[in-house]
Enzyme design. Structure first.
Site, PDB file in Angstrom:
ATOM      1  N   CYS A   1      27.374  85.419  13.497  1.00 20.95           N
ATOM      2  CA  CYS A   1      28.736  85.694  13.025  1.00 20.95           C
ATOM      3  C   CYS A   1      29.810  85.055  13.909  1.00 20.95           C
ATOM      4  O   CYS A   1      30.725  84.383  13.427  1.00 20.95           O
ATOM      5  CB  CYS A   1      28.958  87.191  12.880  1.00 20.95           C
ATOM      6  SG  CYS A   1      28.853  88.127  14.429  1.00 20.95           S
TER       7      CYS A   1
ATOM      8  N   HIS B   1      30.444  92.827  14.772  1.00 20.16           N
ATOM      9  CA  HIS B   1      30.395  91.808  13.708  1.00 20.16           C
ATOM     10  C   HIS B   1      31.815  91.308  13.427  1.00 20.16           C
ATOM     11  O   HIS B   1      32.781  92.063  13.539  1.00 20.16           O
ATOM     12  CB  HIS B   1      29.790  92.406  12.433  1.00 20.16           C
ATOM     13  CG  HIS B   1      29.585  91.397  11.351  1.00 20.16           C
ATOM     14  ND1 HIS B   1      28.733  90.325  11.472  1.00 20.16           N
ATOM     15  CD2 HIS B   1      30.134  91.292  10.102  1.00 20.16           C
ATOM     16  CE1 HIS B   1      28.752  89.605  10.367  1.00 20.16           C
ATOM     17  NE2 HIS B   1      29.599  90.177   9.511  1.00 20.16           N
TER      18      HIS B   1
ATOM     19  N   HIS C   1      31.252  85.071   6.069  1.00 25.31           N
ATOM     20  CA  HIS C   1      30.617  85.466   7.332  1.00 25.31           C
ATOM     21  C   HIS C   1      29.133  85.140   7.308  1.00 25.31           C
ATOM     22  O   HIS C   1      28.553  84.853   6.255  1.00 25.31           O
ATOM     23  CB  HIS C   1      30.822  86.965   7.583  1.00 25.31           C
ATOM     24  CG  HIS C   1      30.194  87.861   6.557  1.00 25.31           C
ATOM     25  ND1 HIS C   1      29.486  88.977   6.877  1.00 25.31           N
ATOM     26  CD2 HIS C   1      30.171  87.798   5.182  1.00 25.31           C
ATOM     27  CE1 HIS C   1      29.052  89.579   5.772  1.00 25.31           C
ATOM     28  NE2 HIS C   1      29.469  88.874   4.724  1.00 25.31           N
TER      29      HIS C   1
END
Length: 331
Positions: free
Chosen positions: A247, A294, A306
């Protein structure tokens, strides 16, 4: 010429030993009541549950135990003193009346002091016999008292031994409780310091975020386009391109095309960006999720792009995709 004592002589000698009593020491011994005057007069310390008691409560309990032990030790000393006195009386009686020679010496002196007066001699012997009788009775009392004193001493010694065990247990429990409370206090202090630091950081963030961070449209547009170009490429933990991503690696790569350096770490990336409100979101802004574990890039219309997780690929998801949102940041 030496000869064996008859039963009568042995009994007489035993009686003579017992006849000398407290007159030798000036102490009057009073049989059974003597011991009970001391035994059990000190108060017992209340029971305590060491697992739930505080250090202060254990310390108070320990003080009670030590006070109780001091009282028991004092009682023991008193009992021992009286027993020693009783033994001294009996030993003195044995020295003066315990042998035939000792008794003969007394009787001879009494008879000789009366010269040739038979009545006086008889009177002296009667007086001596009466003295023996009186001392015998006193010695019997002393003997009974000595037995009771010995039993009382044994009881006190056992109680002191039990108290020593309780005191040892209390001392260990006190050490453990103090250590636990010190650890808890240190943890509370650390937590308070962390909260104060967090509040200070939040205050600083609020001040810095009071005005919405400036928006670099060119860099943001380039970053969004770069991220779209990676759609479908695999997620690999720790990867930052060119064909696999995690990420934060995807975000760092997207802004790298505009020579904007972001650290390949969600937590550091949070600190390197500026906070904005949800209503101020523009394409290219960042959205952090799940305790800053994240990060995704906002691309408009309530969507983000993402690299989600192992086994998945770079993709587009809804802004509210089921993970808790920590905040919104602008590069």
């Amino acid at each position: 010429m030496a000869h064996a004592c008859s039963d009568h002589e042995a009994r007489s000698r035993t009686s003579a030993i017992l006849r000398r009593v407290a007159a030798y020491t000036g102490v009057t011994l009073a049989t059974v009541g003597l011991v009970t005057a001391f035994a059990g007069t000190h108060a017992d310390a209340a029971d305590i549950d060491y697992t739930s008691a505080s250090a202060a409560e254990i310390e108070d309990h320990l003080a009670d135990l030590e006070t109780e032990r001091d009282a028991a030790a004092a009682d023991l000393a008193d009992l021992q003193t009286q027993l020693d006195a009783a033994k001294a009386v009996i030993e003195a009686a044995a020295a003066e009346y315990g042998t035939s020679n000792a008794q003969l010496t007394v009787v001879t002196a009494a008879v000789e002091s009366a010269d040739d007066d038979l009545d006086a001699k008889v009177s002296s012997l009667v007086a001596y016999a009466q003295q023996q009788t009186d001392k015998f009775e006193e010695a019997q009392d002393a003997s009974e008292s000595a037995k009771e004193l010995a039993a009382g001493i044994e009881t006190e010694q056992q109680e002191i031994a039990d108290l020593d065990k309780q005191i040892g247990k209390a001392e260990k429990s006190l050490d453990a409780a103090e250590a636990e409370e010190a650890e808890a206090a240190a943890a509370a202090e650390a937590e308070a310091e962390a909260e104060a630091s967090s509040e200070a950081t939040s205050s600083a963030d609020s001040e810095s975020d009071s005005a919405t961070a400036s928006y670099s449209a060119d860099a943001a547009t380039a970053a969004v386009q770069f991220a779209r170009d990676q759609l479908g490429e695999s997620y690999v933990f720790g990867a930052a391109g060119p064909d696999t991503w995690d990420c934060s690696g995807l975000i760092a790569g997207a802004y790298g095309v505009s020579d904007i350096s972001l650290t390949h770490s969600t937590w550091t990336m949070w600190d390197e960006t500026s906070g904005i409100d949800r209503g101020d979101l523009q394409p290219g802004d960042l959205v952090f999720y799940n305790g800053q574990n994240h990060v995704a890039m906002y691309i408009g219309d309530g969507q983000v792009i993402h690299a989600p997780k192992p086994g998945d690929v770079v993709k587009i998801s809804d802004l509210d995709m089921g993970m808790s949102i920590d905040g919104y940041r602008r590069v």
